[in-house]
Design an enzyme around this catalytic site. Structure first.
Site, mmCIF file in Angstrom:
data_model
loop_
_atom_site.group_PDB
_atom_site.id
_atom_site.type_symbol
_atom_site.label_atom_id
_atom_site.label_comp_id
_atom_site.label_asym_id
_atom_site.label_seq_id
_atom_site.Cartn_x
_atom_site.Cartn_y
_atom_site.Cartn_z
ATOM 1 N N ASP A 8 51.455 35.027 29.935
ATOM 2 C CA ASP A 8 51.046 33.645 30.182
ATOM 3 C C ASP A 8 49.552 33.541 29.889
ATOM 4 O O ASP A 8 48.930 34.500 29.373
ATOM 5 C CB ASP A 8 51.437 33.182 31.601
ATOM 6 N N HIS A 9 48.978 32.392 30.230
ATOM 7 C CA HIS A 9 47.555 32.164 29.938
ATOM 8 C C HIS A 9 46.645 33.124 30.707
ATOM 9 O O HIS A 9 45.528 33.390 30.295
ATOM 10 C CB HIS A 9 47.198 30.705 30.261
ATOM 11 N N CYS A 65 50.379 38.734 32.982
ATOM 12 C CA CYS A 65 49.975 37.448 33.559
ATOM 13 C C CYS A 65 48.640 37.683 34.259
ATOM 14 O O CYS A 65 47.960 38.668 33.969
ATOM 15 C CB CYS A 65 51.062 36.869 34.472
ATOM 16 N N GLY A 66 48.244 36.796 35.160
ATOM 17 C CA GLY A 66 46.941 36.957 35.804
ATOM 18 C C GLY A 66 46.851 38.243 36.594
ATOM 19 O O GLY A 66 45.869 38.985 36.515
ATOM 20 N N THR A 67 47.896 38.505 37.369
ATOM 21 C CA THR A 67 47.922 39.718 38.193
ATOM 22 C C THR A 67 48.942 40.744 37.715
ATOM 23 O O THR A 67 48.919 41.892 38.169
ATOM 24 C CB THR A 67 48.312 39.353 39.643
ATOM 25 N N GLY A 70 53.559 38.013 39.256
ATOM 26 C CA GLY A 70 54.563 36.952 39.088
ATOM 27 C C GLY A 70 55.497 37.244 37.926
ATOM 28 O O GLY A 70 56.734 37.114 38.038
ATOM 29 N N HIS A 98 58.190 58.335 37.772
ATOM 30 C CA HIS A 98 59.097 58.235 38.924
ATOM 31 C C HIS A 98 60.047 57.042 38.850
ATOM 32 O O HIS A 98 61.165 57.122 39.342
ATOM 33 C CB HIS A 98 58.289 58.130 40.227
ATOM 34 N N HIS A 133 64.606 61.427 41.206
ATOM 35 C CA HIS A 133 64.263 60.035 40.874
ATOM 36 C C HIS A 133 65.426 59.317 40.192
ATOM 37 O O HIS A 133 65.535 58.101 40.272
ATOM 38 C CB HIS A 133 63.008 60.007 40.000
HETATM 39 C C1 RB5 Z 1 48.533 31.694 36.695
HETATM 40 O O1 RB5 Z 1 47.467 30.949 37.179
HETATM 41 C C2 RB5 Z 1 48.804 32.895 37.591
HETATM 42 O O2 RB5 Z 1 49.362 32.460 38.792
HETATM 43 C C3 RB5 Z 1 49.712 33.870 36.897
HETATM 44 O O3 RB5 Z 1 49.114 34.294 35.721
HETATM 45 C C4 RB5 Z 1 50.037 35.133 37.656
HETATM 46 O O4 RB5 Z 1 48.895 35.759 38.128
HETATM 47 C C5 RB5 Z 1 51.084 35.030 38.663
HETATM 48 O O5 RB5 Z 1 51.487 36.011 39.306
#
Ligand code: RB5
Length: 149
Positions: A8-9, A65-67, A70, A98, A133
């Site tokens: 994603d962005h 994604c950002g983290t 998600g 694992h 495992h």
């Molecule tokens: C987008 O703003 C952010 O929520 C997404 O990239 C991600 O980090 C979600 O888990």
């Protein structure tokens, strides 16, 4: 070997460095997007990558994604997917050694493109340890069989 990639962005910042590693290793890449920094919904891209891996159209997947969280949660809703977030070299190794993760997830707001590239290399070059495992992964599959219709 073919790898499906999606982001994603929030994760797109990592994509060029990750794709460079795959190209270096002569791995075929299918890029399911997104392709710009415009805000999008990560489950749409998680689904494309997870379906490609689950249906055997790609050997492995990478989602960003950002983290990394998600998009990995969404990918894990597809049967047969073990998507795992790595945020350092240790976790990048362990998700393969694992957990035999068939999708690697990383966060563009957590790691640098340079670290994402190194983690991608580590995940690709690490072997699944098997043994105890394998039993644990089989138990994950049993949970899928119980709850996925
Ligand atoms: C987008 O703003 C952010 O929520 C997404 O990239 C991600 O980090 C979600 O888990």
């Amino acid at each position: 070997m073919k790898i499906a990639i999606g982001c994603d962005h929030g994760g797109i910042v990592l994509k060029p460095a990750v794709i460079e590693v795959l190209k270096e290793k002569n791995i075929e890449v299918e890029d399911f997007g997104c392709y710009t920094e415009e805000s999008v919904d990560y489950p749409d891209f998680a689904l494309k990558v997870a379906e490609a891996v689950s249906q055997g159209k790609a050997d492995l997947g990478i989602v960003l994604c950002g983290t990394g969280i998600g998009i990995s949660i969404a990918a894990n809703k597809v049967k047969g997917i073990r998507a795992a977030v790595a945020h350092d070299m240790f976790t990048a190794e362990m998700v393969k050694r694992h957990n035999n993760a068939n999708i690697l997830a990383m966060g563009g707001r957590v790691v640098s493109p340079e670290l994402a590239a190194q983690m991608t290399r580590k995940w690709l070059e690490t072997e699944f340890e098997g043994g105890r495992h394998t039993n644990r992964i089989n138990k994950i599959s049993a949970i899928e069989d119980k709850y996925f219709k």
